[in-house]
Write a protein that holds these residues in place. Structure first.
Motif, PDB file in Angstrom:
ATOM      1  N   VAL A  30      -5.994  29.751  25.221  1.00  0.00           N
ATOM      2  CA  VAL A  30      -6.359  28.540  23.981  1.00  0.00           C
ATOM      3  C   VAL A  30      -6.561  27.559  25.515  1.00  0.00           C
ATOM      4  CG1 VAL A  30      -5.798  26.406  22.187  1.00  0.00           C
ATOM      5  CG2 VAL A  30      -5.712  29.561  21.957  1.00  0.00           C
ATOM      6  N   GLY A  31      -6.599  27.544  25.500  1.00  0.00           N
ATOM      7  CA  GLY A  31      -6.764  26.476  27.581  1.00  0.00           C
ATOM      8  C   GLY A  31      -5.266  26.780  28.461  1.00  0.00           C
ATOM      9  N   ASP A  32      -5.731  26.140  29.901  1.00  0.00           N
ATOM     10  CA  ASP A  32      -5.011  26.321  30.714  1.00  0.00           C
ATOM     11  C   ASP A  32      -3.736  25.189  30.652  1.00  0.00           C
ATOM     12  OD1 ASP A  32      -6.398  28.017  31.490  1.00  0.00           O
ATOM     13  OD2 ASP A  32      -8.017  27.823  32.385  1.00  0.00           O
ATOM     14  N   ASP A  33      -3.275  24.377  29.367  1.00  0.00           N
ATOM     15  CA  ASP A  33      -2.362  23.426  30.334  1.00  0.00           C
ATOM     16  C   ASP A  33      -1.033  23.695  29.671  1.00  0.00           C
ATOM     17  OD1 ASP A  33      -3.394  24.055  27.851  1.00  0.00           O
ATOM     18  OD2 ASP A  33      -2.756  21.909  26.428  1.00  0.00           O
ATOM     19  N   LEU A  34      -0.679  24.984  29.458  1.00  0.00           N
ATOM     20  CA  LEU A  34       0.392  25.905  29.412  1.00  0.00           C
ATOM     21  C   LEU A  34       0.701  26.662  30.093  1.00  0.00           C
ATOM     22  CD1 LEU A  34       1.143  25.593  25.526  1.00  0.00           C
ATOM     23  CD2 LEU A  34       1.172  23.517  27.282  1.00  0.00           C
ATOM     24  N   THR A  35       2.081  26.714  30.766  1.00  0.00           N
ATOM     25  CA  THR A  35       2.254  27.409  31.564  1.00  0.00           C
ATOM     26  C   THR A  35       2.564  28.967  30.636  1.00  0.00           C
ATOM     27  OG1 THR A  35       4.970  27.187  31.176  1.00  0.00           O
ATOM     28  CG2 THR A  35       3.657  26.575  33.296  1.00  0.00           C
ATOM     29  N   LEU A  36       2.410  30.253  31.308  1.00  0.00           N
ATOM     30  CA  LEU A  36       2.291  31.439  30.753  1.00  0.00           C
ATOM     31  C   LEU A  36       4.416  31.085  30.539  1.00  0.00           C
ATOM     32  CD1 LEU A  36       1.142  34.476  32.729  1.00  0.00           C
ATOM     33  CD2 LEU A  36       0.758  33.205  30.422  1.00  0.00           C
ATOM     34  N   THR A  37       5.339  30.693  31.220  1.00  0.00           N
ATOM     35  CA  THR A  37       6.648  30.553  30.248  1.00  0.00           C
ATOM     36  C   THR A  37       6.560  29.596  29.052  1.00  0.00           C
ATOM     37  OG1 THR A  37       7.117  30.828  32.924  1.00  0.00           O
ATOM     38  CG2 THR A  37       8.720  30.061  30.990  1.00  0.00           C
ATOM     39  N   GLN A  38       5.686  28.681  29.389  1.00  0.00           N
ATOM     40  CA  GLN A  38       5.268  27.682  28.473  1.00  0.00           C
ATOM     41  C   GLN A  38       5.400  28.048  27.083  1.00  0.00           C
ATOM     42  OE1 GLN A  38       3.646  25.115  29.978  1.00  0.00           O
ATOM     43  NE2 GLN A  38       5.318  23.515  30.106  1.00  0.00           N
ATOM     44  N   VAL A  39       3.887  28.782  27.185  1.00  0.00           N
ATOM     45  CA  VAL A  39       3.098  30.259  26.007  1.00  0.00           C
ATOM     46  C   VAL A  39       4.669  31.241  24.969  1.00  0.00           C
ATOM     47  CG1 VAL A  39       1.758  31.659  25.702  1.00  0.00           C
ATOM     48  CG2 VAL A  39       1.444  30.076  26.465  1.00  0.00           C
ATOM     49  N   ALA A  40       5.400  31.757  26.238  1.00  0.00           N
ATOM     50  CA  ALA A  40       6.438  32.607  25.944  1.00  0.00           C
ATOM     51  C   ALA A  40       7.283  31.790  24.874  1.00  0.00           C
ATOM     52  CB  ALA A  40       6.827  33.564  27.250  1.00  0.00           C
ATOM     53  N   ALA A  41       7.496  30.898  25.219  1.00  0.00           N
ATOM     54  CA  ALA A  41       9.143  29.834  24.847  1.00  0.00           C
ATOM     55  C   ALA A  41       8.333  29.662  23.460  1.00  0.00           C
ATOM     56  CB  ALA A  41       9.250  28.936  25.714  1.00  0.00           C
ATOM     57  N   LEU A  42       7.148  29.067  23.290  1.00  0.00           N
ATOM     58  CA  LEU A  42       6.022  28.940  22.308  1.00  0.00           C
ATOM     59  C   LEU A  42       6.559  30.254  20.901  1.00  0.00           C
ATOM     60  CD1 LEU A  42       3.415  26.525  22.806  1.00  0.00           C
ATOM     61  CD2 LEU A  42       5.336  25.824  21.962  1.00  0.00           C
ATOM     62  N   ALA A  92      21.739  21.245  20.291  1.00  0.00           N
ATOM     63  CA  ALA A  92      20.841  20.691  19.913  1.00  0.00           C
ATOM     64  C   ALA A  92      19.481  21.920  19.190  1.00  0.00           C
ATOM     65  CB  ALA A  92      19.472  20.184  20.500  1.00  0.00           C
ATOM     66  N   ILE A  93      18.284  21.926  18.044  1.00  0.00           N
ATOM     67  CA  ILE A  93      17.725  22.902  17.892  1.00  0.00           C
ATOM     68  C   ILE A  93      16.770  22.861  18.323  1.00  0.00           C
ATOM     69  CG2 ILE A  93      17.489  24.733  15.387  1.00  0.00           C
ATOM     70  CD1 ILE A  93      20.757  24.683  15.744  1.00  0.00           C
ATOM     71  N   VAL A  94      15.741  24.025  18.600  1.00  0.00           N
ATOM     72  CA  VAL A  94      14.678  23.377  19.087  1.00  0.00           C
ATOM     73  C   VAL A  94      13.884  24.056  17.836  1.00  0.00           C
ATOM     74  CG1 VAL A  94      12.905  23.693  20.850  1.00  0.00           C
ATOM     75  CG2 VAL A  94      15.497  23.061  21.485  1.00  0.00           C
ATOM     76  N   GLU A  95      12.601  23.666  17.843  1.00  0.00           N
ATOM     77  CA  GLU A  95      11.897  24.483  16.991  1.00  0.00           C
ATOM     78  C   GLU A  95      10.503  23.860  16.646  1.00  0.00           C
ATOM     79  OE1 GLU A  95      12.970  23.388  12.781  1.00  0.00           O
ATOM     80  OE2 GLU A  95      13.214  21.453  12.947  1.00  0.00           O
ATOM     81  N   LEU A  96       9.049  24.261  15.930  1.00  0.00           N
ATOM     82  CA  LEU A  96       7.812  24.523  17.145  1.00  0.00           C
ATOM     83  C   LEU A  96       7.585  23.258  15.991  1.00  0.00           C
ATOM     84  CD1 LEU A  96       5.871  27.819  16.504  1.00  0.00           C
ATOM     85  CD2 LEU A  96       6.774  26.274  18.303  1.00  0.00           C
ATOM     86  N   ALA A 102       0.276  25.323  14.960  1.00  0.00           N
ATOM     87  CA  ALA A 102      -1.068  25.404  15.250  1.00  0.00           C
ATOM     88  C   ALA A 102      -1.381  25.961  16.540  1.00  0.00           C
ATOM     89  CB  ALA A 102      -2.117  24.467  14.757  1.00  0.00           C
ATOM     90  N   TYR A 103      -1.357  25.942  17.546  1.00  0.00           N
ATOM     91  CA  TYR A 103      -1.006  25.746  19.118  1.00  0.00           C
ATOM     92  C   TYR A 103      -1.011  27.807  18.845  1.00  0.00           C
ATOM     93  CZ  TYR A 103      -2.156  27.084  24.022  1.00  0.00           C
ATOM     94  OH  TYR A 103      -1.673  27.061  25.649  1.00  0.00           O
ATOM     95  N   VAL A 104       0.450  28.055  18.375  1.00  0.00           N
ATOM     96  CA  VAL A 104       0.405  29.291  18.553  1.00  0.00           C
ATOM     97  C   VAL A 104      -0.277  30.715  17.521  1.00  0.00           C
ATOM     98  CG1 VAL A 104       2.261  31.463  17.981  1.00  0.00           C
ATOM     99  CG2 VAL A 104       3.042  29.080  18.998  1.00  0.00           C
ATOM    100  N   ARG A 105      -0.879  29.748  16.265  1.00  0.00           N
ATOM    101  CA  ARG A 105      -1.813  30.689  16.204  1.00  0.00           C
ATOM    102  C   ARG A 105      -3.253  30.690  16.202  1.00  0.00           C
ATOM    103  NH1 ARG A 105      -0.098  27.377   9.923  1.00  0.00           N
ATOM    104  NH2 ARG A 105       1.683  28.793   9.296  1.00  0.00           N
TER     105      ARG A 105
END
Length: 143
Positions: A30-42, A92-96, A102-105
């Protein structure tokens, strides 16, 4: 060619094909703003739902301190939200967030559009073979 040699050859060819296809799909970003690790976490949060940072780290195969940094960066971008754990005040609980979802979709849409273009270049028989192969691979992956 013996059965054992043929199976090793199939295993090697299949592994390489899956790795190459995965690499090409990951390149459709989608863009180059996130690392692959961040995308994988999402993606994991999208697939699994809300998780603790420790659970997310375990699913991603990274150390908790690394995941803490990933979560902090995603939170700063507004892609994830933290809320208190319902039973453990230390966690803590982490959620989208809505923008994370929207980014993942969008990422899924971009990758599937690329794959649709590749599939459109194939004949009906090839697409049928891939359909059956997808079922088999999914079963092999334990899904």
């Amino acid at each position: 060619m013996s059965g054992d040699t043929h199976e090793r050859s199939l295993a090697s060819r299949l592994r390489l094909a899956v790795v190459r296809l995965n690499r090409r799909l990951r390149a459709q970003r989608v863009g180059d703003d996130l690392t692959l690790t961040q995308v994988a976490a999402l993606s994991t949060l999208h697939k699994c739902g809300a998780l603790t940072p420790g659970q997310l780290a375990a699913k991603e195969g990274v150390q908790p301190p690394s995941m803490t940094r990933v979560i902090a960066a995603l939170e700063e971008l507004g892609f994830v939200e933290r809320r208190p754990h319902p039973t453990d005040g230390r966690q803590a609980i982490v959620e989208l967030s809505e923008s994370g979802l929207a980014y993942v979709r969008k990422a899924i849409s971009v990758r599937e559009a690329w794959l649709d273009r590749q599939l459109a270049e194939l004949g009906d028989e090839e697409r049928e073979v891939l359909s059956k192969a997808a079922e088999i691979i999914d079963r092999m992956a334990g899904n």
